[in-house]
Design an enzyme around this catalytic site. Structure first.
Site, short mmCIF file in Angstrom:
data_model
loop_
_atom_site.label_atom_id
_atom_site.label_comp_id
_atom_site.label_asym_id
_atom_site.label_seq_id
_atom_site.Cartn_x
_atom_site.Cartn_y
_atom_site.Cartn_z
N PHE A 156 0.86 -1.19 0.00
CA PHE A 156 0.00 0.00 0.00
C PHE A 156 0.89 1.23 0.00
O PHE A 156 1.77 1.37 0.84
CB PHE A 156 -0.93 0.03 1.22
CG PHE A 156 -1.83 1.24 1.21
CD1 PHE A 156 -2.97 1.26 0.41
CD2 PHE A 156 -1.53 2.37 1.95
CE1 PHE A 156 -3.80 2.38 0.37
CE2 PHE A 156 -2.34 3.50 1.91
CZ PHE A 156 -3.48 3.50 1.13
N ASP A 158 9.31 2.55 1.67
CA ASP A 158 8.14 3.24 2.20
C ASP A 158 8.08 2.93 3.69
O ASP A 158 7.64 1.85 4.09
CB ASP A 158 6.89 2.76 1.46
CG ASP A 158 5.61 3.42 1.97
OD1 ASP A 158 5.63 3.93 3.11
OD2 ASP A 158 4.60 3.40 1.24
N LYS A 209 2.90 9.51 8.48
CA LYS A 209 2.07 9.18 9.65
C LYS A 209 2.55 9.77 11.00
O LYS A 209 2.06 10.80 11.41
CB LYS A 209 1.89 7.67 9.73
CG LYS A 209 1.02 7.16 8.57
CD LYS A 209 0.38 5.85 8.86
CE LYS A 209 -0.77 5.57 7.90
NZ LYS A 209 -0.41 4.88 6.67
C1 LIG Z 1 -0.71 5.21 5.26
C2 LIG Z 1 0.29 4.79 4.28
C3 LIG Z 1 0.50 5.51 3.08
C4 LIG Z 1 -0.35 6.69 2.68
O1 LIG Z 1 -0.28 7.75 3.57
P1 LIG Z 1 -1.38 8.92 3.49
O2 LIG Z 1 -0.89 9.92 4.50
O3 LIG Z 1 -2.70 8.32 3.84
O4 LIG Z 1 -1.37 9.45 2.12
C5 LIG Z 1 1.51 5.08 2.24
N1 LIG Z 1 2.27 4.01 2.53
C6 LIG Z 1 2.10 3.29 3.66
C7 LIG Z 1 2.99 2.12 3.94
C8 LIG Z 1 1.09 3.65 4.55
O5 LIG Z 1 0.89 2.91 5.66
#
Ligand SMILES: *Cc1c(COP(=O)(O)O)cnc(C)c1O
Length: 393
Positions: free
Chosen positions: A130, A217, A246
């Site tokens: 994701f 990420d 986050k």
């Molecule tokens: C939450 C998340 C995102 C997206 O972040 P947003 O602030 O909602 O755009 C991307 N990568 C990972 C691994 C995430 O957990």
């Protein structure tokens, strides 16, 4: 209370509204207290209403919130320096969310490719991953539900299974357009999948051999959650590019794309930008967050709490039929069930516990790093009873 009628119905919300919080606790409109074991999806690592964060927000809001990146921003420069120090990086671009941080990383990788004479640069991405909800990041995401209906997708991604180095090597053999690998060190939304010990170091090695950028990420895994500042530090598999968001602002919207080496020199004036990115309010808040995590020793604490909660759950759920696996890194914990989690969030809510479920069968715990021993014991007890009741229903 207002109805939701004027909000686009993008979320399936639970029937509860919170008025305030303190530490690991939230209170609803009827005064009932809940133990927060999801921390706003790995955002509130310092819990709610942390003094250092509140002070930073209030102090900075009174001075100046925003000026634009046409001017020098001292707090942004300081935050860049501090983040690079803990993350082993050299330069940072600030945005306002995780998706934006990944957008920056994807743009950076493409520009890197073009500078090397590759016309259609491609990025290897993983099944089950994701990366966000913007067009490029949903195209990179390995979940059809996130993509369906938004075709045409952004091209230039090559998908392989997670935790599979052989699949990456195969792509390398017949694809000359690849310039980077984008991967989560632990799959978050994908169900708290922890890869094999040699996975990240293997990716590092392939990227070195091929001249690709290794992009991690760390949006969910970062900022101490897994028991290191960043999850790659468990294996010392240092990426070229890393995205963070986050927990960086503990609720203040801010995201960052960090880079080192060649990758740190790709973006030049005019290549990328953001109106709000790294503004004085967000940057000052994130500086306070970094300071508090350090002062309170929360990175080590996350590792210890993670062990405590995982072993506590294993003991509390021993002998319970229907548990497939309890796994995780630090305070990123997944309990995989043999059947779907369905309305388990509602069941937990009824017990005064906030947790989350993902990937169909995985109960996910992402508690704040400031949890006391007693609160950790409560998380274990409430989670175990919730799961046992769910499995018996
Ligand atoms: C939450 C998340 C995102 C997206 O972040 P947003 O602030 O909602 O755009 C991307 N990568 C990972 C691994 C995430 O957990």
């Amino acid at each position: 209370m207002a109805t939701d009628n004027h909000l686009m119905p993008t979320y399936g919300r639970l029937p509860v509204a919170f008025t305030h919080g303190k530490g690991a606790w939230l209170w609803d409109t009827s005064g009932r207290r809940y133990l927060d074991a999801m921390a706003g999806i790995a955002v509130n690592n310092l819990g709610h209403a942390h003094d250092a964060v509140v002070d930073a927000v209030c102090m900075q809001a009174r001075r100046v919130m925003h000026v634009s990146n046409w001017y020098q921003i001292e707090a942004q420069a300081q935050l860049g320096e501090r983040l690079c120090a803990v993350g082993g990086m050299e330069r940072v671009f600030f945005g306002n969310s995780g998706a934006e941080a990944n957008e920056a990383a994807i743009k950076l990788a493409r520009l890197y490719g073009h500078k090397r004479g590759i016309d259609n640069p491609a990025i290897i991405v993983m099944e089950g991953s994701f990366h966000g909800r913007t067009l490029a990041t949903l195209s990179a995401t390995g979940n059809r539900k996130v993509q369906a209906g938004f075709e045409p997708l952004v091209t230039g991604f090559r998908r392989v299974p997670y935790n599979d180095l052989t699949a990456i090597r195969q792509v390398r053999e017949h694809d000359q357009q690849v310039v980077a690998i984008l991967v989560e060190p632990v799959l978050g939304e994908g169900g708290i999948q922890v890869p094999d010990r040699d996975y990240l170091t293997g990716i590092r090695q392939i990227c070195d051999e091929a001249g690709w950028l290794m992009i991690l990420d760390e949006i969910q895994t970062g900022m101490g959650r897994t028991g290191r500042w960043f999850a790659w530090q468990h294996e010392n598999a240092q990426p070229d590019v890393m995205t963070v968001a986050k927990a960086l602002g503990n609720g203040m919207p801010i995201g960052a794309c960090l880079a080192r080496g060649t990758a740190a020199e790709i973006f030049q004036p005019g290549n990328h930008g953001s109106t709000f990115g790294g503004n004085p309010l967000a940057a000052t808040t994130a500086l306070a967050v970094l300071g508090a995590i350090e002062r309170e020793g929360l990175v080590k604490r996350a590792a210890i709490l993670g062990e405590t909660i995982r072993s506590g759950l294993a003991a509390a759920l021993a002998g319970t039929a229907g548990i497939r696996e309890i796994r995780g890194r630090g305070l990123m914990i997944g309990i995989e069930l043999e059947r779907p989690t369905q309305d388990i969030m509602t069941r937990a809510l009824g017990k005064g516990l906030l947790l989350n479920a993902t990937a169909e069968r995985v109960v996910r715990l992402l508690p704040p790093l400031i949890l006391s021993d007693d609160e950790a014991a409560q998380v274990i007890n409430l989670t175990a009873t919730t799961i046992i009741e769910h499995l018996q229903s």
